[in-house]
Design an enzyme around this catalytic site. Structure first.
Site, short mmCIF file in Angstrom:
data_model
loop_
_atom_site.label_atom_id
_atom_site.label_comp_id
_atom_site.label_asym_id
_atom_site.label_seq_id
_atom_site.Cartn_x
_atom_site.Cartn_y
_atom_site.Cartn_z
N LYS A 283 9.10 -8.14 -5.39
CA LYS A 283 9.01 -7.64 -4.02
C LYS A 283 9.76 -8.61 -3.09
O LYS A 283 9.61 -9.82 -3.21
CB LYS A 283 7.53 -7.55 -3.60
CG LYS A 283 7.26 -6.64 -2.45
CD LYS A 283 5.79 -6.22 -2.39
CE LYS A 283 5.56 -5.21 -1.28
NZ LYS A 283 4.18 -4.69 -1.28
N GLU A 358 -10.19 3.07 -1.15
CA GLU A 358 -11.11 3.21 -0.01
C GLU A 358 -12.41 3.91 -0.39
O GLU A 358 -13.48 3.52 0.07
CB GLU A 358 -10.42 3.98 1.11
CG GLU A 358 -9.35 3.19 1.86
CD GLU A 358 -8.00 3.16 1.16
OE1 GLU A 358 -7.88 3.81 0.10
OE2 GLU A 358 -7.08 2.50 1.65
N ARG A 386 -10.04 9.56 3.70
CA ARG A 386 -10.17 10.00 2.30
C ARG A 386 -11.52 9.61 1.72
O ARG A 386 -11.85 9.99 0.60
CB ARG A 386 -9.04 9.49 1.43
CG ARG A 386 -8.94 8.03 1.21
CD ARG A 386 -7.94 7.65 0.12
NE ARG A 386 -6.72 8.42 0.11
CZ ARG A 386 -5.70 8.17 -0.74
NH1 ARG A 386 -5.79 7.20 -1.60
NH2 ARG A 386 -4.60 8.88 -0.71
C1 TPP Z 1 -4.74 5.21 1.02
C2 TPP Z 1 -3.87 4.09 1.53
N1 TPP Z 1 -4.40 2.88 1.75
C3 TPP Z 1 -3.64 1.87 2.21
C4 TPP Z 1 -2.31 2.07 2.47
C5 TPP Z 1 -1.47 0.95 3.07
N2 TPP Z 1 -0.41 0.55 2.15
C6 TPP Z 1 0.83 0.96 2.28
S1 TPP Z 1 1.82 0.40 1.10
C7 TPP Z 1 0.56 -0.50 0.40
C8 TPP Z 1 0.77 -1.37 -0.77
C9 TPP Z 1 1.39 -0.56 -1.89
O1 TPP Z 1 1.56 -1.40 -3.00
P1 TPP Z 1 2.43 -0.85 -4.19
O2 TPP Z 1 2.02 0.53 -4.52
O3 TPP Z 1 2.34 -1.86 -5.27
O4 TPP Z 1 3.91 -0.76 -3.62
P2 TPP Z 1 4.90 -1.96 -3.27
O5 TPP Z 1 4.91 -2.08 -1.77
O6 TPP Z 1 4.40 -3.19 -3.96
O7 TPP Z 1 6.23 -1.52 -3.81
C10 TPP Z 1 -0.61 -0.28 1.10
C11 TPP Z 1 -1.92 -0.90 0.75
C12 TPP Z 1 -1.79 3.36 2.22
N3 TPP Z 1 -0.48 3.64 2.47
N4 TPP Z 1 -2.57 4.33 1.74
MG MG Z 2 3.41 -3.48 -5.73
#
Ligand code: TPP
Ligand code: MG
Ligand code: DXP
Length: 614
Positions: A283, A358, A386
């Site tokens: 990342k 959540e 959700r």
């Molecule tokens: C239900 C929900 N909770 C929290 C978020 C906030 N959020 C956006 S991206 C993210 C992290 C995603 O991590 P990952 O799937 O590993 O993707 P990366 O950014 O590491 O590529 C979060 C917690 C969200 N989009 N949806």
């Molecule tokens: Mg990730």
């Protein structure tokens, strides 16, 4: 510049791998410039997905093949490669490029919802359609991050894909992080798995062929199963978690090696059935501030701003934590942007990150409360929706004291329709026994958290916006869950909810200058409704509620019901009642104040509504 030559994925297929490496460098520079120019956005996730996206668009033929992105915040490269490079200067701006896939922008885009962990369910649905008589031979490819894999829906989708055997390629983009390091052991165990994709592919294919040989097949079945079990025990890698569910696993592959990725995707495409292709990425790759600063830059260029409601929450939570050792803070993979990091530094064992989960967070909080803890769940308003079933029946039905601290309530702006926190008051005000509070200032938020901790005997939700907080004097803060009157008049009564108080007071000044006599209440609590506020409101000619949540079924609707009940009981004339709120429709990205003004949720709009109703 190679990037200028790329106007569609087809243009990628004529490049050599050396050129593709140069293109990746150009794309990284382009993204950094675009996000820094926009002032917000997802830097780290997109910098980590550059080679992955290039390889996907070289092997699969989007939009004929279906390329799905979980959450969609990591789809900038996808957008750049599918003809939207020149629109990136409008990223996340009003009328500009969405920060997430957008069906109206391109046939290459499928999922607009930025809520995590949904992609495997979409993939199952699309794969089911493809395998029906309506199918037209399109491949279904779903990209999901390791963080999004921690969401419950992801497991539901995995289970169904494995069980149904649908043709679907799941690309697990494993960079070890959500916002924070990902709360999961899956990545660790998968990294122990060193599958040789060719060997595993060949034997699997041969096995599948021989198992189908009439008569002898079933004997071979037993033989193969026994052999594989023995082999796995003593020789090859363990059956991965995914294979236990019926999906074929291959990987982990280097997520920054386009050649290796192309080979892995082509293999998976040949094998067929439900596949997990595990790729390991970094990342923030290629940009030192993102690689080195996991709070400010790695996920999005956010961070908690001093003077914000979030900062007020952080301070008040630490104070409550000092006075209540039973208090624990819960996050769903977002400790930084919800303001919990300072609490975690102060009380390392009392901040619990459950992953992007959540629903689990809420029911776990109910369990914590049953066990004598005082759980505070810090979550964005939009993400709590959700888990409403869990709030209603796992927490409220059991009368458990859980404090829900909802950041990003109301109009959030840049992240568009799936991020506005406009359903919280509608939904939470219908949960029996739920106290719903909306602070109008930095000091009010701190008072409300204190009183929720000290006074509540059941669930409480406190919701606040993604803005700088108004500051007031200590004697301008309410008490308990009661409303507070800021201004007394006798013609028009404005009931302001949360941040709307500031605009209501400004509107009252404007109206007073025209000779109108205006009362302004800070409602402070959506539920329970303050009956003294209602009785006072009912003596006016017009009662106008102003709220930054859905109008239909929101605070204003509740207050209007109570005014009518009061009028019946007190046998006084019924005032005219009006509600200014968010209309029940999806609202695209724009700056929050611009959206509020467009909805009439500012001083000008409130004054105009009073004039219209006079
Ligand atoms: C239900 C929900 N909770 C929290 C978020 C906030 N959020 C956006 S991206 C993210 C992290 C995603 O991590 P990952 O799937 O590993 O993707 P990366 O950014 O590491 O590529 C979060 C917690 C969200 N989009 N949806
Ligand atoms: Mg990730
Ligand atoms: C994609 C996602 O859900 C979050 O990363 C979102 O972008 C939150 O943005 P802020 O933290 O800037 O409100």
């Amino acid at each position: 510049m190679l990037l200028e030559r790329i106007n569609s994925p087809e243009d990628l297929r004529s490049l050599t791998h050396a050129e593709l490496d140069d293109l990746a460098t150009e794309i990284r520079e382009f993204i950094v410039d675009a996000v820094n120019a926009c002032g917000s956005g997802h830097l780290g996730s997109n910098l980590g997905a550059v080679e992955l996206t290039i390889a996907l668009h070289r092997v699969f033929e989007s939009p004929r093949d279906i390329l799905l992105w979980d959450t969609g915040h990591q789809a900038y490269v996808h957008k750049i490669l599918t003809g939207r490079r020149d629109s990136f200067t409008t990223l996340r701006q009003e009328g500009g490029l969405s920060g997430y896939p957008s069906r109206s922008e391109s046939p290459h885009d499928w999922i607009e919802n930025s809520h995590a962990s949904t992609v495997l369910s979409y993939a199952h649905g699309l794969a089911t359609a493809q395998q029906s008589e309506h199918g037209d031979g399109r491949r279904v490819v779903a990209v999901i991050g390791d963080g999004s894999m921690t969401g419950g829906m992801a497991y539901e989708g995995l289970n169904n894909l494995g069980h149904s055997g649908r043709d679907c390629i799941i690309v697990l983009n494993d960079n070890g992080r959500s916002y924070a390091p990902t709360v999961s052991r899956l990545g660790e165990s998968l990294n122990k798995v060193r599958s040789n994709p060719t060997y595993v592919r060949e034997t699997t294919r041969m096995e599948r062929f021989l198992r189908r040989v009439p008569l002898v097949g079933r004997f071979l079945n037993r033989g193969f199963n026994a052999t594989r079990t023995a082999a796995r025990e003593f020789w090859t890698e363990p059956v991965t978690f995914f294979e236990q569910l019926g999906l074929f696993y291959s990987g982990p592959f280097d997520g920054h090696d386009v050649r290796e990725l192309e080979r892995a995707f082509r293999n998976a495409s040949e094998i067929g059935g439900p596949q997990v292709v595990h790729v390991v990425t970094q990342k923030g790759r290629g940009y030192a501030p993102a690689e080195n600063d996991s709070v400010k830059h790695l996920h999005d260029v956010g961070g908690v701003k001093p003077g914000s409601y979030t900062a007020a929450f952080t301070e008040a939570l630490i104070k409550a934590g000092e006075n209540h050792p039973e208090l624990v803070a819960i996050t769903a993979a977002m400790p930084d942007s919800t303001g919990l990091l300072p609490f975690a530094e102060r009380f390392p064992d009392r901040m619990i990150d459950v992953g992007i989960a959540e629903q689990h967070a809420v029911t776990s909080a109910a369990g914590m409360a049953m066990g004598g803890l005082l759980p505070v769940f810090a979550v964005y308003s939009t993400f709590l929706t959700r888990a409403i079933d869990q709030v209603n029946l796992d927490v409220a039905l059991h009368g458990q004291k859980v404090i829900f601290c909802l950041d990003r309530a109301g109009i959030t702006g840049d992240d568009g329709a799936s991020h506005h926190g406009v359903l919280d008051m509608v939904l939470l005000s219908k949960v029996p026994g739920m106290t719903v509070l909306a602070p109008s200032s930095y000091q009010e938020l701190q008072a409300m958290l204190h009183d929720a901790v000290e006074l509540a005997d059941g669930p409480v939700a406190i919701r606040w916006p993604k803005t700088a907080a108004r500051n007031v004097h200590a004697d301008e803060v309410g008490v308990g869950f009661r409303a507070r009157r800021w201004r007394e008049g006798d013609d028009v009564c404005i009931l302001a909810v949360g941040k709307m108080l500031e605009a209501a007071l400004a509107a009252a000044d404007e109206l007073a200058a025209e000779g109108r006599s205006v009362t302004v209440w800070d409602a402070r609590a959506v539920t329970p409704v303050d009956l003294d506020m209602i009785a006072d409101a009912a003596r006016h000619r017009l009662v106008l509620t102003v709220e930054d949540g859905y109008r239909d079924g929101g605070a204003g609707a509740l207050f209007a019901e109570h005014v009518a009940a009061h009028v019946d009981e007190a046998d006084v004339p019924m005032p005219s009642v009006s509600v200014l709120g968010v209309p029940t429709r999806f609202i695209a990205q724009a700056k929050p104040d611009a959206i509020l003004a467009e909805l009439g949720l500012d001083a000008t709009g409130i004054a105009a509504e009073v004039r219209r109703r006079s």
